[in-house]
Design a protein around this motif. Structure first.
Motif, PDB file in Angstrom:
ATOM      1  N   CYS A   1       0.830  -1.199   0.000  1.00  0.00           N
ATOM      2  CA  CYS A   1       0.000   0.000   0.000  1.00  0.00           C
ATOM      3  C   CYS A   1       0.872   1.260   0.000  1.00  0.00           C
ATOM      4  O   CYS A   1       0.610   2.208  -0.739  1.00  0.00           O
ATOM      5  CB  CYS A   1      -0.894  -0.020   1.232  1.00  0.00           C
ATOM      6  SG  CYS A   1      -2.019   1.361   1.317  1.00  0.00           S
ATOM      7  N   GLU A   2       1.922   1.257   0.801  1.00  0.00           N
ATOM      8  CA  GLU A   2       2.817   2.415   0.861  1.00  0.00           C
ATOM      9  C   GLU A   2       3.497   2.660  -0.481  1.00  0.00           C
ATOM     10  O   GLU A   2       3.653   3.799  -0.904  1.00  0.00           O
ATOM     11  CB  GLU A   2       3.869   2.222   1.956  1.00  0.00           C
ATOM     12  CG  GLU A   2       3.309   2.270   3.355  1.00  0.00           C
ATOM     13  CD  GLU A   2       2.732   3.627   3.702  1.00  0.00           C
ATOM     14  OE1 GLU A   2       3.261   4.656   3.228  1.00  0.00           O
ATOM     15  OE2 GLU A   2       1.741   3.663   4.443  1.00  0.00           O
ATOM     16  N   ARG A   3       3.898   1.593  -1.164  1.00  0.00           N
ATOM     17  CA  ARG A   3       4.510   1.748  -2.488  1.00  0.00           C
ATOM     18  C   ARG A   3       3.524   2.358  -3.471  1.00  0.00           C
ATOM     19  O   ARG A   3       3.883   3.205  -4.291  1.00  0.00           O
ATOM     20  CB  ARG A   3       5.002   0.402  -3.013  1.00  0.00           C
ATOM     21  CG  ARG A   3       6.393   0.092  -2.563  1.00  0.00           C
ATOM     22  CD  ARG A   3       6.934  -1.146  -3.262  1.00  0.00           C
ATOM     23  NE  ARG A   3       7.180  -2.123  -2.217  1.00  0.00           N
ATOM     24  CZ  ARG A   3       6.537  -3.262  -2.037  1.00  0.00           C
ATOM     25  NH1 ARG A   3       5.629  -3.645  -2.875  1.00  0.00           N
ATOM     26  NH2 ARG A   3       6.806  -4.057  -1.053  1.00  0.00           N
ATOM     27  N   GLY A   4       2.276   1.938  -3.381  1.00  0.00           N
ATOM     28  CA  GLY A   4       1.247   2.494  -4.260  1.00  0.00           C
ATOM     29  C   GLY A   4       1.040   3.981  -4.034  1.00  0.00           C
ATOM     30  O   GLY A   4       0.942   4.764  -4.987  1.00  0.00           O
ATOM     31  N   PHE A   5       0.996   4.391  -2.778  1.00  0.00           N
ATOM     32  CA  PHE A   5       0.843   5.815  -2.483  1.00  0.00           C
ATOM     33  C   PHE A   5       2.072   6.609  -2.916  1.00  0.00           C
ATOM     34  O   PHE A   5       1.949   7.755  -3.365  1.00  0.00           O
ATOM     35  CB  PHE A   5       0.560   6.034  -0.996  1.00  0.00           C
ATOM     36  CG  PHE A   5      -0.871   5.783  -0.629  1.00  0.00           C
ATOM     37  CD1 PHE A   5      -1.881   6.570  -1.154  1.00  0.00           C
ATOM     38  CD2 PHE A   5      -1.210   4.758   0.231  1.00  0.00           C
ATOM     39  CE1 PHE A   5      -3.212   6.344  -0.828  1.00  0.00           C
ATOM     40  CE2 PHE A   5      -2.530   4.524   0.566  1.00  0.00           C
ATOM     41  CZ  PHE A   5      -3.528   5.317   0.035  1.00  0.00           C
ATOM     42  N   SER A   6       3.248   6.021  -2.800  1.00  0.00           N
ATOM     43  CA  SER A   6       4.457   6.710  -3.256  1.00  0.00           C
ATOM     44  C   SER A   6       4.425   6.924  -4.765  1.00  0.00           C
ATOM     45  O   SER A   6       4.792   7.989  -5.268  1.00  0.00           O
ATOM     46  CB  SER A   6       5.700   5.906  -2.881  1.00  0.00           C
ATOM     47  OG  SER A   6       5.860   5.883  -1.492  1.00  0.00           O
ATOM     48  N   ARG A   7       3.972   5.904  -5.498  1.00  0.00           N
ATOM     49  CA  ARG A   7       3.836   6.040  -6.958  1.00  0.00           C
ATOM     50  C   ARG A   7       2.823   7.121  -7.300  1.00  0.00           C
ATOM     51  O   ARG A   7       3.045   7.937  -8.197  1.00  0.00           O
ATOM     52  CB  ARG A   7       3.399   4.718  -7.584  1.00  0.00           C
ATOM     53  CG  ARG A   7       4.530   3.833  -7.988  1.00  0.00           C
ATOM     54  CD  ARG A   7       4.078   2.747  -8.939  1.00  0.00           C
ATOM     55  NE  ARG A   7       2.886   2.036  -8.520  1.00  0.00           N
ATOM     56  CZ  ARG A   7       2.887   0.927  -7.807  1.00  0.00           C
ATOM     57  NH1 ARG A   7       4.009   0.378  -7.430  1.00  0.00           N
ATOM     58  NH2 ARG A   7       1.758   0.346  -7.470  1.00  0.00           N
ATOM     59  N   MET A   8       1.705   7.129  -6.570  1.00  0.00           N
ATOM     60  CA  MET A   8       0.679   8.122  -6.838  1.00  0.00           C
ATOM     61  C   MET A   8       1.222   9.533  -6.588  1.00  0.00           C
ATOM     62  O   MET A   8       0.948  10.454  -7.351  1.00  0.00           O
ATOM     63  CB  MET A   8      -0.538   7.884  -5.946  1.00  0.00           C
ATOM     64  CG  MET A   8      -1.680   8.829  -6.249  1.00  0.00           C
ATOM     65  SD  MET A   8      -3.151   8.505  -5.283  1.00  0.00           S
ATOM     66  CE  MET A   8      -2.628   9.000  -3.660  1.00  0.00           C
TER      67      MET A   8
ATOM     68  N   THR B   1       1.451  15.398  -9.482  1.00  0.00           N
ATOM     69  CA  THR B   1       2.199  16.560  -9.015  1.00  0.00           C
ATOM     70  C   THR B   1       1.286  17.790  -9.070  1.00  0.00           C
ATOM     71  O   THR B   1       0.142  17.709  -9.521  1.00  0.00           O
ATOM     72  CB  THR B   1       3.432  16.794  -9.902  1.00  0.00           C
ATOM     73  OG1 THR B   1       3.000  17.039 -11.235  1.00  0.00           O
ATOM     74  CG2 THR B   1       4.356  15.579  -9.874  1.00  0.00           C
ATOM     75  N   ALA B   2       1.808  18.926  -8.658  1.00  0.00           N
ATOM     76  CA  ALA B   2       1.021  20.164  -8.674  1.00  0.00           C
ATOM     77  C   ALA B   2       0.599  20.531 -10.093  1.00  0.00           C
ATOM     78  O   ALA B   2      -0.486  21.062 -10.321  1.00  0.00           O
ATOM     79  CB  ALA B   2       1.819  21.295  -8.050  1.00  0.00           C
ATOM     80  N   SER B   3       1.443  20.236 -11.056  1.00  0.00           N
ATOM     81  CA  SER B   3       1.114  20.574 -12.447  1.00  0.00           C
ATOM     82  C   SER B   3       0.194  19.539 -13.099  1.00  0.00           C
ATOM     83  O   SER B   3      -0.391  19.802 -14.142  1.00  0.00           O
ATOM     84  CB  SER B   3       2.388  20.729 -13.271  1.00  0.00           C
ATOM     85  OG  SER B   3       3.100  19.519 -13.282  1.00  0.00           O
TER      86      SER B   3
ATOM     87  N   TYR C   1      -7.407  12.828 -15.865  1.00  0.00           N
ATOM     88  CA  TYR C   1      -8.540  11.925 -16.021  1.00  0.00           C
ATOM     89  C   TYR C   1      -8.151  10.567 -15.452  1.00  0.00           C
ATOM     90  O   TYR C   1      -6.976  10.222 -15.379  1.00  0.00           O
ATOM     91  CB  TYR C   1      -8.921  11.766 -17.497  1.00  0.00           C
ATOM     92  CG  TYR C   1      -9.565  12.987 -18.092  1.00  0.00           C
ATOM     93  CD1 TYR C   1     -10.844  13.371 -17.722  1.00  0.00           C
ATOM     94  CD2 TYR C   1      -8.882  13.761 -19.030  1.00  0.00           C
ATOM     95  CE1 TYR C   1     -11.433  14.496 -18.266  1.00  0.00           C
ATOM     96  CE2 TYR C   1      -9.460  14.888 -19.580  1.00  0.00           C
ATOM     97  CZ  TYR C   1     -10.742  15.250 -19.194  1.00  0.00           C
ATOM     98  OH  TYR C   1     -11.306  16.360 -19.738  1.00  0.00           O
ATOM     99  N   VAL C   2      -9.137   9.785 -15.058  1.00  0.00           N
ATOM    100  CA  VAL C   2      -8.879   8.473 -14.470  1.00  0.00           C
ATOM    101  C   VAL C   2      -8.100   7.602 -15.446  1.00  0.00           C
ATOM    102  O   VAL C   2      -7.145   6.916 -15.064  1.00  0.00           O
ATOM    103  CB  VAL C   2     -10.205   7.795 -14.061  1.00  0.00           C
ATOM    104  CG1 VAL C   2      -9.956   6.372 -13.608  1.00  0.00           C
ATOM    105  CG2 VAL C   2     -10.899   8.588 -12.973  1.00  0.00           C
ATOM    106  N   GLU C   3      -8.472   7.626 -16.713  1.00  0.00           N
ATOM    107  CA  GLU C   3      -7.793   6.802 -17.716  1.00  0.00           C
ATOM    108  C   GLU C   3      -6.323   7.208 -17.857  1.00  0.00           C
ATOM    109  O   GLU C   3      -5.442   6.359 -17.978  1.00  0.00           O
ATOM    110  CB  GLU C   3      -8.486   6.917 -19.079  1.00  0.00           C
ATOM    111  CG  GLU C   3      -9.895   6.359 -19.112  1.00  0.00           C
ATOM    112  CD  GLU C   3     -10.931   7.342 -18.581  1.00  0.00           C
ATOM    113  OE1 GLU C   3     -10.612   8.536 -18.405  1.00  0.00           O
ATOM    114  OE2 GLU C   3     -12.064   6.908 -18.323  1.00  0.00           O
ATOM    115  N   THR C   4      -6.050   8.510 -17.836  1.00  0.00           N
ATOM    116  CA  THR C   4      -4.675   8.990 -17.949  1.00  0.00           C
ATOM    117  C   THR C   4      -3.868   8.582 -16.729  1.00  0.00           C
ATOM    118  O   THR C   4      -2.732   8.113 -16.836  1.00  0.00           O
ATOM    119  CB  THR C   4      -4.647  10.527 -18.090  1.00  0.00           C
ATOM    120  OG1 THR C   4      -5.495  10.899 -19.163  1.00  0.00           O
ATOM    121  CG2 THR C   4      -3.256  11.035 -18.347  1.00  0.00           C
ATOM    122  N   PHE C   5      -4.467   8.738 -15.558  1.00  0.00           N
ATOM    123  CA  PHE C   5      -3.777   8.346 -14.330  1.00  0.00           C
ATOM    124  C   PHE C   5      -3.487   6.856 -14.336  1.00  0.00           C
ATOM    125  O   PHE C   5      -2.386   6.428 -13.972  1.00  0.00           O
ATOM    126  CB  PHE C   5      -4.601   8.723 -13.093  1.00  0.00           C
ATOM    127  CG  PHE C   5      -3.953   8.283 -11.820  1.00  0.00           C
ATOM    128  CD1 PHE C   5      -2.919   9.025 -11.273  1.00  0.00           C
ATOM    129  CD2 PHE C   5      -4.357   7.131 -11.182  1.00  0.00           C
ATOM    130  CE1 PHE C   5      -2.298   8.617 -10.105  1.00  0.00           C
ATOM    131  CE2 PHE C   5      -3.749   6.713 -10.022  1.00  0.00           C
ATOM    132  CZ  PHE C   5      -2.716   7.461  -9.475  1.00  0.00           C
TER     133      PHE C   5
END
Length: 72
Positions: free
Chosen positions: A32-39, A44-46, A51-55
Motif C-alpha cells: 500500500c505504501e509503495r502504491g501511495f508513493s507512486r501516486m 504533481t502540482a502541475s 482523467y482516471v484513464e490517464t492516471f
C-alpha cells in the motif's frame, strides 16, 4: 523458526496465529505504501487534474519502470 517452538510445545497455537497475522500485515502495508508513493510521483502540482484513464496509464507505466534502475 517459531514453527519449531510450536512443535516442541514451547509456544501456543494462539501466539502462532498472532505472528502469522503480523507477518501478513507487514506485507500488505508495504504494498500500500509503495502504491501511495507512486501516486505521489504521478500526481504533481502541475498534473493534479488527470482523467482516471490517464492516471491509470501513467500508474501502469510507473509500475513497469523502476525510477532508480530503469525498465524491468
Amino acid at each position: 523458526m517459531y514453527r519449531h517452538l510450536i512443535q516442541t510445545g514451547l509456544v501456543s497455537n494462539q501466539l502462532s496465529v498472532l505472528v502469522d497475522i503480523r507477518l501478513v500485515q507487514a506485507l500488505n502495508t508495504a504494498c500500500c505504501e509503495r502504491g501511495f508513493s507512486r501516486m505521489k510521483l504521478i500526481k504533481t502540482a502541475s498534473r493534479n487534474r488527470l482523467y482516471v484513464e490517464t492516471f491509470d496509464a501513467l500508474e501502469l507505466l510507473f509500475r513497469s519502470v523502476d525510477i532508480k534502475t530503469g525498465p524491468k
